[in-house]
Design a protein around this motif. Structure first.
Motif: not given
Ligand code: 13P
Ligand code: SF4
Length: 331
Positions: A264-271, A252-255, A242-250
């Protein structure tokens, strides 16, 4: 250096290194096979290798041994799942006795894979089945066809989340009133995951207030009040997809567990990818296994020494296998 030695020994010993997604990065990076509990049970038990070095918690290693009794399964570190420790065969028997006391004699038991072999064997004796978070909905559909009340163990959160999704009534044995238990379609044992209990509805409110566009993805071991507020609920591997399917700019907070979310943060960045908790939700025992432990385990096997090998009573293992095989057939 240590990684090279581990790879050499794995080759020499005809061994497969298996790691659950919640393991430390150093272990995940070197593993032959990573996955959620369903993928690991299925793929490790059908691999060509004669030995499995299992980096995870006890019930996961046990599941491979049960499904593939001819393989030797070793745990580099003794690690237990706190939820699986909340029920044993005597607690199972006590629960069945309590249900009888309430006039509920006919039940169909479903155990989450996070339980030990003895509990799975008890469930099999009553004709029941195992499920994981990835296949729980399918298994529930099968359980409903048995036309009995479902006794779901040990995770009350997963049990109640499933019941809610399917418009069924649920209750927790030992917590809710006798009347509520008697009326419920799904009766849950009162076990839970100490890590997934850390996520609260307030955490979701916090992130939604801060980032109105944010999406919330959680594991079904989270409390029902958390799951009801989430945008996505899924097993470990379903969350990853699910997280990988989201746009990089989206955002998401993961529980779910920290190591997985951090990766999961690595490719999209901590922000953009956040841990849905004000504390660090690490599974303490999953985090215990290090590369040194893996090496020590392999060196011991090479010397012919015993090292946290999973050995099971054959009668228990055969029974537990029936409940696990049924799950694999249905999923
Ligand atoms: P998965 O089946 O998603 O791997 O979950 C196992 C587990 O223990 C989660 O806390
Ligand atoms: Fe068990 Fe929770 Fe750890 Fe999963 S995260 S292994 S359920 S204690």
């Amino acid at each position: 250096m240590i990684k090279k030695r581990i790879r050499e020994l794995l080759e020499q010993l005809d061994a497969l290194l298996v790691a659950h997604y919640y393991q430390r990065d150093e272990v995940v990076e070197i593993a032959d096979l990573t996955g959620d509990s369903l993928e690991l049970a299925r793929k490790a038990s059908t691999s060509e290798k004669s030995k499995i070095i299992f980096c995870g918690v006890g019930f996961m290693g046990q599941s491979v041994k049960i499904l593939a009794p001819n393989k030797r399964v070793f745990m580099p570190k003794i690690a237990c799942c706190s939820m699986a420790r909340m029920i044993d065969d005597s607690y199972f028997d006590a629960s069945i006795a309590k249900l009888k006391e309430y006039g509920i004699a006919e039940i169909f038991p479903v155990t989450y894979i996070n339980s030990n072999a003895e509990v799975k064997a008890k469930v099999a004796r009553l004709g029941g089945v195992v499920c994981t978070s990835a296949n729980a909905s399918k298994i529930l559909q099968y359980a409903l066809k048995q036309n009995k009340k479902i006794f779901f163990l040990p995770d009350y959160c997963l049990g109640q989340n499933l019941a809610h999704d399917n418009g069924l009534k649920s209750a927790i044995l030992g917590v809710d009133s006798q009347e509520k238990v008697q009326e419920a379609d799904v009766i849950c044992y009162h076990g839970f995951c100490s890590v997934h209990q850390l996520f609260t509805p307030k955490d979701i409110d916090f992130y939604r207030a801060k980032y109105p566009e944010i999406l919330i993805a959680v594991h079904p071991e989270c409390q029902p009040e958390v799951v009801k507020k989430a945008d996505f609920v899924g097993s470990t591997s379903q969350i990853i997809k699910y997280v990988q399917s989201l746009k990089d700019s989206q955002k998401v907070a993961v529980g779910t567990e920290f190591n997985l979310v951090n990766r999961l943060r690595e490719p999209k960045g901590e922000q953009n990818t956040f841990v849905l908790s004000s504390t660090k939700p690490e599974c303490p025992t999953m985090n215990e296994t290090t590369l040194q432990d893996v090496l020590r385990c392999l060196e011991a096997i090479q010397k012919g020494e015993s090292y946290n090998e999973i050995l099971l009573d054959s009668e228990i293992a055969n029974l537990a296998k029936q409940a696990l095989d049924k799950m694999l057939e249905l999923s």
